[in-house]
Motif scaffolding. Structure first.
Motif, mmCIF file in Angstrom:
data_model
loop_
_atom_site.group_PDB
_atom_site.id
_atom_site.type_symbol
_atom_site.label_atom_id
_atom_site.label_comp_id
_atom_site.label_asym_id
_atom_site.label_seq_id
_atom_site.Cartn_x
_atom_site.Cartn_y
_atom_site.Cartn_z
ATOM 1 N N SER A 93 8.301 2.114 -9.879
ATOM 2 C CA SER A 93 7.594 1.253 -8.542
ATOM 3 C C SER A 93 6.585 0.469 -9.191
ATOM 4 C CB SER A 93 7.286 2.019 -7.470
ATOM 5 O OG SER A 93 8.526 2.584 -6.760
ATOM 6 N N LEU A 94 5.492 1.241 -9.902
ATOM 7 C CA LEU A 94 4.270 0.796 -10.405
ATOM 8 C C LEU A 94 4.639 -0.101 -11.456
ATOM 9 C CD1 LEU A 94 2.217 4.134 -10.604
ATOM 10 C CD2 LEU A 94 1.794 1.981 -8.830
ATOM 11 N N SER A 95 5.636 0.020 -12.239
ATOM 12 C CA SER A 95 5.966 -0.915 -13.204
ATOM 13 C C SER A 95 6.327 -2.353 -12.773
ATOM 14 C CB SER A 95 7.040 -0.433 -14.232
ATOM 15 O OG SER A 95 8.307 -0.348 -13.495
ATOM 16 N N LEU A 96 6.758 -2.620 -11.720
ATOM 17 C CA LEU A 96 6.996 -3.857 -11.313
ATOM 18 C C LEU A 96 5.743 -4.673 -10.854
ATOM 19 C CD1 LEU A 96 9.965 -2.824 -8.509
ATOM 20 C CD2 LEU A 96 10.093 -3.780 -10.781
ATOM 21 N N PHE B 26 6.967 11.143 -1.885
ATOM 22 C CA PHE B 26 7.786 11.834 -0.711
ATOM 23 C C PHE B 26 7.531 11.120 0.630
ATOM 24 C CE2 PHE B 26 8.341 15.724 -3.087
ATOM 25 C CZ PHE B 26 9.328 16.046 -2.707
ATOM 26 N N PHE B 27 6.683 10.363 0.696
ATOM 27 C CA PHE B 27 6.386 9.372 2.106
ATOM 28 C C PHE B 27 6.232 8.094 1.656
ATOM 29 C CE2 PHE B 27 4.272 13.741 2.374
ATOM 30 C CZ PHE B 27 5.216 14.209 3.424
ATOM 31 N N VAL B 28 6.116 7.529 0.596
ATOM 32 C CA VAL B 28 5.837 5.973 0.308
ATOM 33 C C VAL B 28 6.937 5.484 -0.641
ATOM 34 C CG1 VAL B 28 4.269 4.307 -0.408
ATOM 35 C CG2 VAL B 28 3.344 6.272 0.487
ATOM 36 N N ASP B 29 7.713 4.532 -0.062
ATOM 37 C CA ASP B 29 8.719 3.988 -0.894
ATOM 38 C C ASP B 29 8.377 2.659 -1.497
ATOM 39 O OD1 ASP B 29 8.832 1.744 1.003
ATOM 40 O OD2 ASP B 29 10.478 2.740 2.119
ATOM 41 N N GLN B 30 9.169 2.356 -2.487
ATOM 42 C CA GLN B 30 8.760 1.222 -3.333
ATOM 43 C C GLN B 30 8.318 0.014 -2.583
ATOM 44 O OE1 GLN B 30 11.599 -1.521 -5.864
ATOM 45 N NE2 GLN B 30 11.137 0.442 -7.244
ATOM 46 N N LYS B 31 8.980 -0.472 -1.601
ATOM 47 C CA LYS B 31 8.595 -1.545 -0.734
ATOM 48 C C LYS B 31 7.063 -1.536 -0.051
ATOM 49 C CE LYS B 31 9.758 -4.354 3.001
ATOM 50 N NZ LYS B 31 10.746 -4.812 4.213
ATOM 51 N N ALA B 32 6.682 -0.381 0.486
ATOM 52 C CA ALA B 32 5.704 0.063 1.042
ATOM 53 C C ALA B 32 4.466 0.082 -0.179
ATOM 54 C CB ALA B 32 5.495 1.410 1.777
ATOM 55 N N LEU B 33 4.711 0.812 -1.233
ATOM 56 C CA LEU B 33 3.825 0.929 -2.236
ATOM 57 C C LEU B 33 3.427 -0.532 -2.810
ATOM 58 C CD1 LEU B 33 2.032 2.266 -4.275
ATOM 59 C CD2 LEU B 33 4.151 2.786 -5.655
ATOM 60 N N LEU B 34 4.386 -1.204 -3.077
ATOM 61 C CA LEU B 34 4.270 -2.812 -3.507
ATOM 62 C C LEU B 34 3.330 -3.625 -2.574
ATOM 63 C CD1 LEU B 34 7.778 -3.818 -5.354
ATOM 64 C CD2 LEU B 34 5.384 -3.190 -6.385
ATOM 65 N N GLN B 35 3.573 -3.399 -1.057
ATOM 66 C CA GLN B 35 2.811 -4.127 -0.213
ATOM 67 C C GLN B 35 1.324 -3.568 -0.339
ATOM 68 O OE1 GLN B 35 5.057 -2.997 3.361
ATOM 69 N NE2 GLN B 35 6.179 -4.788 3.192
ATOM 70 N N GLN B 36 1.082 -2.362 -0.533
ATOM 71 C CA GLN B 36 -0.298 -1.791 -0.586
ATOM 72 C C GLN B 36 -0.866 -2.152 -1.918
ATOM 73 O OE1 GLN B 36 0.068 2.661 -0.616
ATOM 74 N NE2 GLN B 36 1.082 2.390 1.345
ATOM 75 N N LEU B 37 -0.269 -2.358 -2.965
ATOM 76 C CA LEU B 37 -0.736 -2.892 -4.087
ATOM 77 C C LEU B 37 -1.221 -4.338 -4.171
ATOM 78 C CD1 LEU B 37 1.778 -1.184 -6.900
ATOM 79 C CD2 LEU B 37 -0.828 -0.655 -6.439
ATOM 80 N N ASN B 38 -0.405 -5.253 -3.368
ATOM 81 C CA ASN B 38 -0.539 -6.629 -3.123
ATOM 82 C C ASN B 38 -1.579 -6.922 -2.286
ATOM 83 O OD1 ASN B 38 1.153 -8.205 -5.042
ATOM 84 N ND2 ASN B 38 2.614 -7.041 -4.104
#
Length: 280
Positions: free
Chosen positions: A80-83, A34-46
């Motif tokens: 998002s996680l699969s990317l 609800f609060f974290v979009d795909q771009k933000a999530l990928l930035q966190q993972l990286n």
């Protein structure tokens, strides 16, 4: 190699295991869709070297996240996680499902969450029963960390706290009325801001005024979530999961006793039970 993730709105805990043994772990900001979009999530993972180093070896990921309450949100998070984890099969459920497995494994029971947020459901051994709770930090979450944060801020701003607690609060946070209102009403991630004041409760847990605030919050939770669930499923074991339940379990058990029920287990960090469940 598998990964298990348990995420509230504030923090996501990752555990990576191989052949039943934990080989790596890390934490990051919560991955509530609800609060974290795909771009933000990928930035966190990286930003997480541990996840980068193991991304290609992980073949299964079990995710339990606050906010993953409907099919669209779950699919969105899985995509998002699969990317990032290109070779992993990803399973996404909400945090209540993860809490139920951590507390009950394959048995039935009533499971309450008291962490950064709050929820409750009857678990039939496979899935939590649908309910009308889970309304988030604005409309719900009674008894949770962000609820406690709202209460301490209100009492501070309205000068209801005892003088010594007002001094301690002012010294610790050095924040004024306008700054508080801006953080709550104008800036993003207000729920994380509210949850951050759990530390003040922990540091002053022996103060009678703080104990009363905690007890009142737990009573509100029990009235809102637990008693209606117990009415539908009487005589079922009651379990709690989450940092608030685990940290203040003495107060929680006391308030439960006042309401004529016992708590079977309290699990502060469900990630360990979930890792054992999926590793064996």
């Amino acid at each position: 190699m598998i990964a298990v993730v348990y995420s509230g709105t504030k923090t996501a805990i990752w555990k990576i295991a191989k052949d039943g043994k934990t080989i790596a772990e890390c934490s990051m900001p919560g991955i509530n869709p609800f609060f974290v979009d795909q771009k933000a999530l990928l930035q966190q993972l990286n930003k997480k070297t541990i996840l980068i180093n193991h991304a290609e070896q992980i073949k299964k990921i079990y995710v339990f996240a606050a906010g993953a309450t409907c099919t669209d949100r779950r699919n969105e998070l899985a995509e998002s996680l699969s990317l990032f984890f290109k070779f992993a099969k990803i399973s996404v459920h909400d945090d209540l499902h993860g809490a139920a497995i951590a507390a009950c494994f394959n048995k039935t029971g009533i499971v309450g969450i008291l962490g950064s947020g709050a929820n409750c459901a009857y678990f039939n051994g496979q899935n939590p029963e649908p309910n009308n709770f889970g309304l988030g930090f604005i409309l719900g979450d009674e008894g949770s960390a962000n609820y406690l944060g709202k209460i301490i801020l209100k009492h501070f701003l309205q000068e209801k706290l005892p003088a010594e607690l007002i001094r301690k609060f002012g010294t610790k946070y050095d924040i004024n009325r306008s700054e508080i209102l801006e953080r709550v009403y104008k800036k993003s991630l207000a729920q994380q801001f509210l949850s951050s004041f759990l530390d003040f409760y922990i540091e002053n847990r022996e103060h009678p005024y703080i104990q009363q605030l905690i007890d009142d919050a737990f009573q509100r939770y029990i009235n809102t979530y637990l008693l209606p669930t117990l009415k539908e499923h009487p005589e079922k074991e009651v379990h709690f999961v989450g940092i608030v339940a685990g940290t203040f379990q003495d107060r929680l058990r006391l308030v439960a006793e006042r309401n004529n029920f016992e708590i079977t287990t309290i699990t502060k960090e469900p990630i360990y039970n979930l890792l054992n469940y999926y590793s064996n």
